[in-house]
Design a protein around this motif. Structure first.
Motif, PDB file in Angstrom:
ATOM      1  N   GLU A 360      41.987  37.472   3.744  1.00 22.93           N
ATOM      2  CA  GLU A 360      41.488  36.110   3.902  1.00 22.93           C
ATOM      3  C   GLU A 360      42.624  35.160   3.545  1.00 22.93           C
ATOM      4  OE1 GLU A 360      38.467  33.555   1.219  1.00 22.93           O
ATOM      5  OE2 GLU A 360      37.582  35.337   2.161  1.00 22.93           O
ATOM      6  N   TRP A 373      47.826  34.904   1.411  1.00 27.05           N
ATOM      7  CA  TRP A 373      46.513  35.464   1.703  1.00 27.05           C
ATOM      8  C   TRP A 373      46.053  36.319   0.522  1.00 27.05           C
ATOM      9  CZ3 TRP A 373      51.040  37.380   3.695  1.00 27.05           C
ATOM     10  CH2 TRP A 373      51.289  38.749   3.534  1.00 27.05           C
ATOM     11  N   ARG A 374      44.770  36.585   0.491  1.00 26.85           N
ATOM     12  CA  ARG A 374      44.201  37.414  -0.560  1.00 26.85           C
ATOM     13  C   ARG A 374      43.355  38.524   0.065  1.00 26.85           C
ATOM     14  NH1 ARG A 374      39.838  33.200  -3.233  1.00 26.85           N
ATOM     15  NH2 ARG A 374      39.006  32.351  -1.302  1.00 26.85           N
ATOM     16  N   LYS A 376      39.893  40.244   0.512  1.00 20.46           N
ATOM     17  CA  LYS A 376      38.513  39.757   0.454  1.00 20.46           C
ATOM     18  C   LYS A 376      37.812  40.287  -0.797  1.00 20.46           C
ATOM     19  CE  LYS A 376      37.841  39.157   5.440  1.00 20.46           C
ATOM     20  NZ  LYS A 376      37.195  39.686   6.668  1.00 20.46           N
ATOM     21  N   ASP A 377      37.041  39.415  -1.404  1.00 18.12           N
ATOM     22  CA  ASP A 377      36.369  39.751  -2.651  1.00 18.12           C
ATOM     23  C   ASP A 377      35.485  40.992  -2.483  1.00 18.12           C
ATOM     24  OD1 ASP A 377      35.745  39.333  -5.334  1.00 18.12           O
ATOM     25  OD2 ASP A 377      33.895  38.272  -4.809  1.00 18.12           O
ATOM     26  N   TYR A 379      36.314  43.897  -1.447  1.00 17.95           N
ATOM     27  CA  TYR A 379      36.568  44.668  -0.232  1.00 17.95           C
ATOM     28  C   TYR A 379      36.774  46.161  -0.519  1.00 17.95           C
ATOM     29  CZ  TYR A 379      38.599  46.182   4.162  1.00 17.95           C
ATOM     30  OH  TYR A 379      38.840  46.853   5.330  1.00 17.95           O
TER      31      TYR A 379
END
Length: 459
Positions: A360, A373-374, A376-377, A379
């Protein structure tokens, strides 16, 4: 040939020469001399172990210049920038450059501005901060008020040079935390951080962590409101280490510079998006009145009398010459073309990474050509962005992963800096490697070991 023959070195294979056939001492001087060819080869071989600079997507610093620039560099690397009496034309070139920047940043009167080159934008920032502190002290003394508790307001995502400034020059740093809702300093609740001891506010054109612009005009408007209600007249220094050499060319309608009267000074890195080899910085004041006269030294040196207000004394003049070369060679059109090309690559990369399932975007590179970017929580618990950074490193790419500042320190991002030299073709190769390594991580049957996990650098 006899082993003790004095001419034997001339026919020995290079790597069998004295100095090459043993490990060279690293922490003490040799007792004897070494052939220049041998010393060169040892140092050359050691630097081969560094990463490939063109594949270093962690650094903002220029890693490529053209052949004419390289020729100029070799012709001028012996010039000392501080010695303006001995090298008057180099001193004039320095003035040419900061006047060009004053004009580029919409100074109301570039001839009445003042500026200087520095070793890098960290030194330039410290000069901007010192001018703030000294002017505040002068005003407070004239009002009969104490001067022992100055503070400087800035984002918690500020570059470490500002923390150094506050530490070295006894100024309280007041860090406005970033959050999911306020990803950078934007004026929100600024009234809770400023008071009569505030020497200034720092606004960043290109946050180091993510590349985002802080909305200088919005911050200035908030300070206008604060002045209307409290009488506090607080200036802004724009830390434009990167963005001050991007926005004038590809975001010309963005108001962030001396068009805003509250902006007293702007700094930038010539060695970042100024496109010059390290190390070179610049700082310019909107008007001469904002640089206190008592910060300027008039030095008698080698028969001349010259003003100086840099923190360093002797420093290279070659990079200043290179900056003027680029200003002449590229002009506005050339800089715009290069910076736009970098942004096009950044947007292409960020768009493709956003399409990959695990990721994300924090931002997309539409400010300076930098994006983060990170994961996704929630994931996956089998791998994280540090693992991806390590996998990419095995293919030569340096793509750092690191936590965001306080309040968001539990959130890890990965960042790409697109500079001149990262072509669209290289970007496609990078994307192929990101996809390949992400696929590898996705197929793990067990979590990656955590022992070696460490944040990447983010200068």
């Amino acid at each position: 040939m006899a082993q003790n023959d004095p001419d034997s070195l001339s026919v020995n294979p290079l790597f069998a020469r004295p100095g090459e056939e043993t490990a060279a001492p690293k922490f003490r001087l040799n007792d004897s001399e070494m052939l220049p060819e041998t010393a060169y080869q040892i140092v050359h071989d050691e630097t081969m172990l560094d990463g490939n600079a063109r594949l270093n997507l962690a650094t903002f610093v220029s890693t490529w210049m053209d052949d004419h620039a390289n020729r100029l560099y070799s012709e001028t690397f012996d010039k000392n920038m501080i010695d303006k009496d001995e090298y008057p034309q180099t001193a004039q070139i320095e003035q040419n450059c900061w006047r060009i920047l004053a004009d580029l940043w919409h100074s109301p009167s570039p001839e009445n501005s003042i500026g200087t080159s520095t070793v890098g934008s960290s030194e330039a920032c410290m000069l901007g901060g010192l001018a703030f502190k000294r002017l505040w002290q002068h005003r407070r003394r004239s009002e009969g008020k104490p001067t022992d508790k100055p503070n400087l307001v800035m984002s918690s995502a500020v570059q470490v040079c500002w923390e150094k400034f506050c530490n070295y020059f006894d100024v309280e740093p007041r860090l406005v935390p970033i959050s999911e809702e306020h990803k950078c300093l934007d004026g929100f609740e600024l009234e809770n951080y400023v008071d009569e001891n505030t020497i200034g506010v720092v606004a960043i054109m290109g946050v180091t962590y993510t590349g985002m612009y802080e909305p200088v005009k919005q911050i200035a408007a908030k300070l206008d409101e604060i002045q209307s209600s409290t009488g506090l007249d607080i200036p802004i220094h724009v830390d434009g280490a990167s963005g001050a050499m991007i926005a004038p060319f590809i975001q010309q309608d963005l108001e962030w510079d001396f068009r805003l009267e509250r902006v007293h000074s702007i700094s930038t890195s010539g060695h970042k998006y100024g496109l010059v080899y390290p190390g070179l910085g610049w700082v310019v004041w909107r008007e001469r009145q904002w640089l206190p006269e008592d910060l300027i030294f008039y030095v008698s040196y080698l028969g001349g009398d010259m003003p100086t207000f840099a923190l360093n004394f002797s420093r290279p003049g070659a990079q200043v010459v290179l900056q003027f070369y680029l200003f002449l060679r590229l002009g506005r059109e050339g800089y715009a073309r290069i910076q736009q090309a970098s942004q096009d690559v950044a947007l292409h990369l960020s768009g493709a990474i956003a399409e990959l399932g695990p990721f994300e975007l924090w931002n997309d590179g539409s400010d300076i050509p930098v994006f983060a970017w990170r994961l996704k929580d929630g994931y996956t618990d089998k791998w994280n962005l540090y693992d991806l950074a390590e996998r990419l490193r095995t293919r030569g790419w340096l793509v750092p992963a690191y936590p965001l500042p306080d309040n968001l320190s539990n959130l890890t991002v990965e960042r790409i800096v697109v500079r001149n030299g990262l072509s669209m073709d290289l970007a496609e190769k990078l994307l192929a490697d990101i996809r390949r390594e992400t696929t590898y991580l996705e197929h793990l049957s067990a979590p990656m070991p955590r022992e070696a996990e460490h944040p990447g650098f983010h200068h």
